[in-house]
Design a protein around this motif. Structure first.
Motif, short mmCIF file in Angstrom:
data_model
loop_
_atom_site.label_atom_id
_atom_site.label_comp_id
_atom_site.label_asym_id
_atom_site.label_seq_id
_atom_site.Cartn_x
_atom_site.Cartn_y
_atom_site.Cartn_z
N GLU A 192 0.83 -1.21 0.00
CA GLU A 192 0.00 0.00 0.00
C GLU A 192 0.86 1.26 0.00
OE1 GLU A 192 -3.35 0.29 -0.36
OE2 GLU A 192 -3.12 -1.85 -0.80
N ILE A 193 1.95 1.24 0.76
CA ILE A 193 2.87 2.38 0.77
C ILE A 193 3.45 2.61 -0.62
CG2 ILE A 193 5.11 3.19 1.63
CD1 ILE A 193 4.47 1.79 4.27
N PHE A 194 3.87 1.52 -1.26
CA PHE A 194 4.45 1.62 -2.61
C PHE A 194 3.42 2.12 -3.62
CE2 PHE A 194 5.44 -0.23 -6.75
CZ PHE A 194 6.75 0.20 -6.94
N ASN A 195 2.23 1.54 -3.59
CA ASN A 195 1.20 1.92 -4.56
C ASN A 195 0.73 3.36 -4.38
OD1 ASN A 195 1.26 -0.62 -5.74
ND2 ASN A 195 -0.47 -1.41 -4.56
N SER A 196 0.71 3.82 -3.14
CA SER A 196 0.24 5.19 -2.86
C SER A 196 1.37 6.21 -2.88
CB SER A 196 -0.45 5.23 -1.49
OG SER A 196 -1.58 4.36 -1.46
N ASN A 197 2.60 5.74 -3.07
CA ASN A 197 3.77 6.61 -3.13
C ASN A 197 3.94 7.44 -1.86
OD1 ASN A 197 6.10 7.52 -4.49
ND2 ASN A 197 5.04 9.33 -5.27
N PHE A 198 3.67 6.82 -0.71
CA PHE A 198 3.89 7.49 0.57
C PHE A 198 5.38 7.48 0.90
CE2 PHE A 198 -0.57 5.93 1.83
CZ PHE A 198 -1.15 7.14 1.46
N ASN A 199 5.84 8.52 1.54
CA ASN A 199 7.24 8.61 1.94
C ASN A 199 7.43 7.96 3.32
OD1 ASN A 199 9.97 9.38 1.69
ND2 ASN A 199 9.62 11.29 2.80
N TRP A 200 7.07 6.68 3.38
CA TRP A 200 7.11 5.93 4.63
C TRP A 200 7.99 4.70 4.44
CZ3 TRP A 200 1.08 5.54 5.38
CH2 TRP A 200 0.56 6.83 5.55
N LEU A 201 8.37 4.08 5.56
CA LEU A 201 9.12 2.83 5.49
C LEU A 201 8.65 1.89 6.58
CD1 LEU A 201 11.55 2.57 7.89
CD2 LEU A 201 12.43 4.51 6.62
N VAL A 202 8.91 0.60 6.36
CA VAL A 202 8.57 -0.44 7.33
C VAL A 202 9.88 -1.13 7.70
CG1 VAL A 202 7.20 -2.51 7.81
CG2 VAL A 202 6.33 -0.77 6.23
N PRO A 203 10.53 -0.71 8.79
CA PRO A 203 11.82 -1.30 9.15
C PRO A 203 11.67 -2.75 9.60
CG PRO A 203 11.08 0.13 10.90
CD PRO A 203 10.11 0.31 9.77
N LYS A 204 12.74 -3.52 9.42
CA LYS A 204 12.73 -4.92 9.84
C LYS A 204 12.61 -5.04 11.34
CE LYS A 204 15.47 -9.16 9.57
NZ LYS A 204 16.74 -9.77 9.08
N THR A 205 13.29 -4.17 12.06
CA THR A 205 13.22 -4.16 13.53
C THR A 205 13.32 -2.73 14.02
OG1 THR A 205 14.19 -5.02 15.58
CG2 THR A 205 15.71 -4.49 13.79
N CYS A 206 12.65 -2.44 15.13
CA CYS A 206 12.66 -1.07 15.64
C CYS A 206 12.16 -1.07 17.08
CB CYS A 206 11.75 -0.19 14.78
SG CYS A 206 11.78 1.56 15.20
N LEU A 207 12.74 -0.23 17.90
CA LEU A 207 12.30 -0.03 19.27
C LEU A 207 11.69 1.35 19.43
CD1 LEU A 207 15.30 -1.54 21.27
CD2 LEU A 207 12.95 -2.37 21.38
N ILE A 208 10.72 1.46 20.32
CA ILE A 208 10.13 2.75 20.66
C ILE A 208 10.48 3.07 22.10
CG2 ILE A 208 8.00 4.08 20.91
CD1 ILE A 208 6.70 2.21 18.89
N LYS A 209 11.02 4.24 22.32
CA LYS A 209 11.33 4.71 23.67
C LYS A 209 10.35 5.81 24.04
CE LYS A 209 15.05 6.51 26.61
NZ LYS A 209 14.19 7.51 27.29
N PRO A 210 9.24 5.47 24.73
CA PRO A 210 8.28 6.50 25.11
C PRO A 210 8.94 7.55 26.02
CG PRO A 210 7.36 4.31 25.42
CD PRO A 210 8.83 4.14 25.19
N PRO A 211 8.78 8.83 25.73
CA PRO A 211 9.47 9.86 26.52
C PRO A 211 9.05 9.91 27.97
CG PRO A 211 7.85 10.84 25.02
CD PRO A 211 7.98 9.40 24.64
N ALA A 212 7.83 9.47 28.28
CA ALA A 212 7.34 9.55 29.66
C ALA A 212 7.63 8.29 30.47
CB ALA A 212 5.84 9.83 29.67
N ALA A 213 8.25 7.28 29.84
CA ALA A 213 8.53 6.03 30.53
C ALA A 213 10.03 5.74 30.42
CB ALA A 213 7.72 4.89 29.92
N GLU A 214 10.75 5.96 31.51
CA GLU A 214 12.21 5.89 31.45
C GLU A 214 12.73 4.47 31.27
OE1 GLU A 214 14.03 7.87 34.69
OE2 GLU A 214 13.09 9.81 34.28
N ALA A 215 12.08 3.46 31.81
CA ALA A 215 12.57 2.08 31.74
C ALA A 215 11.68 1.24 30.85
CB ALA A 215 12.66 1.49 33.14
N THR A 216 11.32 1.78 29.69
CA THR A 216 10.45 1.09 28.76
C THR A 216 11.02 1.18 27.35
OG1 THR A 216 8.45 1.42 30.08
CG2 THR A 216 8.15 1.03 27.72
N ALA A 217 11.06 0.06 26.67
CA ALA A 217 11.47 0.00 25.26
C ALA A 217 10.53 -0.97 24.56
CB ALA A 217 12.92 -0.46 25.14
#
Length: 216
Positions: free
Chosen positions: A54-79
Motif C-alpha cells: 500500500e505504501i508503494f502503490n500510494s507513493n507514501f514517503n514511509w518505510l517499514v523497518p525490519k526491527t525497531c524499538l520505541i522509547k516513550p518519553p514519559a517512561a524511562e525504563a520502557t522499550a
C-alpha cells in the motif's frame, strides 16, 4: 501477570544487553521475552508485506523497518518493540538515536504500529521464566495508552487466536482484528472478525480481511 523476583533493568541496560535481540522488549524495567511462534511471525510478516504494498502503490514517503524499538518519553525504563511499525521518512532526521540505533523517540515519526497477540513469558536476567503467559494484557491495555500518548494515528491489534480477555474481544472468544484510530488524543476502536473487510483511514485503499493473514 505474575513475575518471579525480577531484577529491574534501566533502558540503557536493556539496550546494551538485549537491544539486538528481537524477542525481547522492556516495560517498566521488566524484561518481556516474547518467544514468537511460527504462526505469530507468519501473521506479522503478512501484515508488513500488505502495508508495504500500500505504501508503494500510494507513493507514501514511509518505510517499514525490519526491527525497531520505541522509547516513550514519559517512561524511562520502557522499550517497546512492535511487531510491525510504519515510519515517516521525513521525520527521521529529528530522531536523536536513529543514526546509531533503530530507536524511535518521537511519536510524530510513527504513522502506524501493529501488535500480533501471542503467548509470551515474563523473564529477568537472574531468574528463569516460571510461568507461560499471554501478552494480550500489554497489547490491549498498556500499549493502547502508550501509543495514544505518543499520538500514533493508528494502532492495530491482531488477535488471530482469540487470546484476549472477554472484556476486550467478547464472549465467546474468537479471532479479532482491532483497529484503533486516534481521535482527540483517544483511540476509537473498531473490531473486525473473520469475513469482515478491515477499514483503515491511514491506508484507505487497503483490501484486507483477517482471513487473508491467518497462518495457524
Amino acid at each position: 501477570m505474575t513475575y518471579t523476583s525480577p531484577k529491574l533493568l534501566t533502558f540503557e541496560e536493556f539496550i546494551a544487553q538485549y537491544g539486538d535481540n528481537t524477542r525481547y522488549e522492556l516495560i517498566d524495567g521488566q524484561l518481556r521475552d516474547m518467544e514468537p511462534t511460527g504462526p505469530h511471525e507468519a501473521v506479522a510478516g503478512s501484515i508488513a508485506g500488505r502495508i508495504y504494498v500500500e505504501i508503494f502503490n500510494s507513493n507514501f514517503n514511509w518505510l517499514v523497518p525490519k526491527t525497531c524499538l520505541i522509547k516513550p518519553p514519559a517512561a524511562e525504563a520502557t522499550a517497546l518493540r512492535p511487531d510491525v511499525i510504519v515510519l515517516d521518512k521525513a521525520e527521521l532526521s529529528k530522531e536523536p538515536l536513529w543514526q546509531k540505533e533503530p530507536i524511535i523517540c518521537n511519536g510524530s515519526t510513527i504513522k502506524l504500529v501493529a501488535e500480533v497477540v501471542s503467548t509470551a513469558v515474563a523473564s529477568s536476567r537472574e531468574t528463569r521464566p516460571t510461568r507461560c503467559l499471554t501478552n494480550w494484557q500489554d497489547d490491549y491495555a498498556r500499549k493502547v495508552e502508550e501509543y495514544a500518548f505518543l499520538n500514533i494515528p493508528e494502532y492495530w491489534i491482531v488477535d488471530f487466536s482469540g487470546l484476549g480477555g472477554l472484556q476486550f474481544i467478547g464472549n465467546p472468544k474468537q479471532p479479532t482484528f482491532t483497529v484503533c484510530q486516534l481521535v482527540n488524543g483517544v483511540y476509537q476502536q473498531q473490531q473486525y472478525r473473520l469475513g469482515n473487510t478491515i477499514s483503515s483511514k491511514l491506508l484507505p485503499n487497503l483490501q484486507l480481511k483477517l482471513d487473508d493473514i491467518m497462518h495457524i
